[in-house]
Design an enzyme around this catalytic site. Structure first.
Site, PDB file in Angstrom:
ATOM      1  N   ARG A 168      18.778  14.615  -7.542  1.00 35.12           N
ATOM      2  CA  ARG A 168      20.134  14.097  -7.712  1.00 35.12           C
ATOM      3  C   ARG A 168      20.603  13.235  -6.542  1.00 35.12           C
ATOM      4  O   ARG A 168      21.783  13.207  -6.210  1.00 35.12           O
ATOM      5  CB  ARG A 168      21.124  15.245  -7.940  1.00 35.12           C
ATOM      6  CG  ARG A 168      20.938  15.973  -9.248  1.00 35.12           C
ATOM      7  CD  ARG A 168      21.282  15.070 -10.434  1.00 35.12           C
ATOM      8  NE  ARG A 168      21.230  15.828 -11.693  1.00 35.12           N
ATOM      9  CZ  ARG A 168      20.182  15.890 -12.488  1.00 35.12           C
ATOM     10  NH1 ARG A 168      19.069  15.245 -12.174  1.00 35.12           N
ATOM     11  NH2 ARG A 168      20.214  16.583 -13.606  1.00 35.12           N
ATOM     12  N   SER A 217      27.508  17.619 -15.657  1.00 34.01           N
ATOM     13  CA  SER A 217      27.271  18.787 -14.805  1.00 34.01           C
ATOM     14  C   SER A 217      28.054  18.646 -13.496  1.00 34.01           C
ATOM     15  O   SER A 217      27.970  17.619 -12.835  1.00 34.01           O
ATOM     16  CB  SER A 217      25.785  18.931 -14.503  1.00 34.01           C
ATOM     17  OG  SER A 217      25.061  19.189 -15.678  1.00 34.01           O
ATOM     18  N   GLU A 299      27.609  17.911  -7.761  1.00 31.06           N
ATOM     19  CA  GLU A 299      26.868  16.803  -8.359  1.00 31.06           C
ATOM     20  C   GLU A 299      27.841  15.667  -8.696  1.00 31.06           C
ATOM     21  O   GLU A 299      27.502  14.498  -8.574  1.00 31.06           O
ATOM     22  CB  GLU A 299      26.143  17.266  -9.627  1.00 31.06           C
ATOM     23  CG  GLU A 299      25.289  16.196 -10.265  1.00 31.06           C
ATOM     24  CD  GLU A 299      24.385  16.750 -11.359  1.00 31.06           C
ATOM     25  OE1 GLU A 299      24.169  16.023 -12.336  1.00 31.06           O
ATOM     26  OE2 GLU A 299      23.897  17.886 -11.237  1.00 31.06           O
TER      27      GLU A 299
END
Length: 311
Positions: A168, A217, A299
């Site tokens: 990520r 998310s 995130e």
């Protein structure tokens, strides 16, 4: 904003509210919102812009909380001049503003497999920036290179080694703007690829609050990888499982809520402020740390200033 800005051929709007440009529908104004006419317009603007003026490239706002006080400097949002998709052999070329789902569909039509992109919200520029992935496949696994405009207006090509991908994350220098990406895609039967994407969409709709205002998310999985979708996929170190175990499924703070359907989705139930969304996220991080010892990492990107009355 006191600095004198260059005049682009595209659109430059002062004091532009950003709430309508993010999926969560929150956020104060940008000092300036630039929508460049094309790559050269963007390069010229950045070359002539005072280096002291901050620059923030913004995609379609699918993974973003803009704080209620807004963003100082210039927010850059790429439009139609940057959303072309083409396929030549096993190489898929996509403008940074092309939606991930659009790229997956166009590749499939040409018999090329980038199906992992189909259920990822957002645009290609953001997908590269965040090394987006699902079903065990990531941007880094397929990327050949990207074209970017540097903060001082140069047009450069960057390889995966240059971007130093992690889970990520990538390491794109501050103020650089990705304008195009090239992917290598394996062959596949178009009908089979479209069928697989339809199954992925059905699975997503069953497990995620796709009808609610969310930013995807909220927290990264502590395991350091995304869900693979396989039957033997382990859930112990998934962010949603830790949030659920801490008793926070459906927990609210003002207009913000951790989804009942998928507790790693932070949603705006209507009228939430950015401050409420961020406060609920920080509450979740504290509770999960207390309950499990795991420190969840955001995130969702949070940027900007709080509203003046929020300190």
């Amino acid at each position: 904003m006191s600095a004198e800005l260059p005049t682009p051929r595209g659109s430059l709007i002062p004091d532009r509210s950003l709430d309508s440009l993010t999926w969560l529908r929150v956020g104060g104004p940008a000092d300036w919102l630039l929508q460049p006419a094309d790559r050269e317009d963007l390069a010229d603007f950045l070359r002539d812009l005072d280096p002291a003026v901050p620059v923030f490239p913004m995609g379609v706002g699918s993974n973003l909380i803009v704080r209620d006080g807004g963003i100082r400097g210039v927010v850059i949002r790429l439009g139609r001049a940057f959303n072309a998709v083409s396929v030549e052999g096993d190489v898929v070329t996509a403008g940074a503003a092309a939606l991930d789902a659009q790229v997956a569909r166009r590749a499939a039509e040409a018999g090329r497999d980038l199906t992992f992109l189909r259920t990822i919200p957002g645009s290609i520029g953001g997908a590269v920036r965040m090394n987006a992935g699902c079903y065990g496949s990531y941007v880094a696994d397929h990327l050949i290179d990207v074209e970017a405009v540097t903060r001082d207006g140069r047009i450069v090509r960057l390889t995966p080694d240059d971007l130093r991908f992690g889970y990520r994350e990538s390491h794109l220098p501050e103020g650089w703007v990705i304008t195009e990406a090239r992917f290598r895609a394996a062959p596949g039967d178009p009908d089979a690829l479209h069928s697989r994407m339809a199954e992925q969409l059905a699975c997503r709709d069953e497990s995620q609050p796709t009808k609610d205002r969310s930013a995807g998310s909220t927290f990264r999985n502590p395991a350091g990888y995304s869900s693979t979708g396989r039957a033997d996929d382990t859930h112990e170190l998934k962010a949603w499982a830790l949030i659920d175990a801490a008793g926070l499924r459906g927990h609210s703070w003002g207009g913000a809520q951790m989804s009942e359907k998928h507790p790693n989705f932070l949603i705006n139930t209507g009228g939430a402020t950015a401050a409420e969304l961020e406060a609920l996220g920080e509450l979740v991080r504290r509770r999960v740390l207390e309950e499990s010892g795991h420190e969840l990492q955001w995130e969702v990107i949070r940027i900007g200033d709080p509203a003046p009355d929020q300190g």
